[in-house]
Design an enzyme around this catalytic site. Structure first.
Site, short mmCIF file in Angstrom:
data_model
loop_
_atom_site.label_atom_id
_atom_site.label_comp_id
_atom_site.label_asym_id
_atom_site.label_seq_id
_atom_site.Cartn_x
_atom_site.Cartn_y
_atom_site.Cartn_z
CB ILE A 166 -0.81 0.03 1.24
CG1 ILE A 166 -2.00 1.05 1.15
CG2 ILE A 166 -0.21 -0.09 2.66
CD1 ILE A 166 -3.01 1.19 2.14
CB CYS A 167 1.17 4.11 0.53
SG CYS A 167 1.42 5.84 0.42
N GLY A 168 3.71 3.72 -0.51
CA GLY A 168 5.27 3.63 -0.91
C GLY A 168 5.42 2.09 -0.90
CB THR A 206 2.78 -0.06 -4.89
OG1 THR A 206 3.37 1.47 -4.80
CG2 THR A 206 1.46 -0.25 -3.98
CB ALA A 237 -4.30 -0.50 -1.67
#
Length: 123
Positions: A34-36, A38, A88
């Site tokens: 999620i967020c960074g 990824t 996400a």
């Protein structure tokens, strides 16, 4: 294995989690970012041939030079799951968590209740 976000993942000096992530998936587990987080998945090659999302379309290519999965990127406000990979944007913690619960086999009613409980905060 869940890789949580944060700007720390935008650095090039972080350890390569590729082998740990591959071991997790090869043993039947899921990998999720999620967020960074990824970016760790992108650097390890997990987003080349699976549907995925992140903070925005350019975020992955700007911060992970190895990333070449542009054709599979989906601009989505919610989590995207494909082939035991869950991604996400940072603004989607509820759908991200729900997708992880679903991948672990929680029944649909329980996941629906979880979503509803957290959505009530925004009413």
């Amino acid at each position: 294995m869940v890789v949580v976000g944060g700007s720390v993942w935008e650095s090039d000096s972080l350890p390569d989690l590729g082998q740990v992530l591959r071991n997790q998936q090869s043993s039947g587990g899921i990998v999720a970012g999620i967020c960074g987080g990824t970016l760790a998945l992108a650097r390890a090659g997990f987003l080349e041939d699976v549907l995925h999302t992140s903070n925005n379309a350019g975020y992955l290519s700007e911060n992970a030079k190895e990333y070449s999965g542009h054709n599979y990127f989906r601009a989505s406000a919610s989590a995207v799951s494909d082939k035991r990979v869950i991604t996400a944007p940072g603004t989607a913690p509820v759908s991200f968590t729900a997708a992880i619960f679903e991948s672990l086999g929680l029944d649909a009613d329980t996941v629906h209740q979880f979503r509803g409980m957290l959505a009530a905060e925004h009413e």
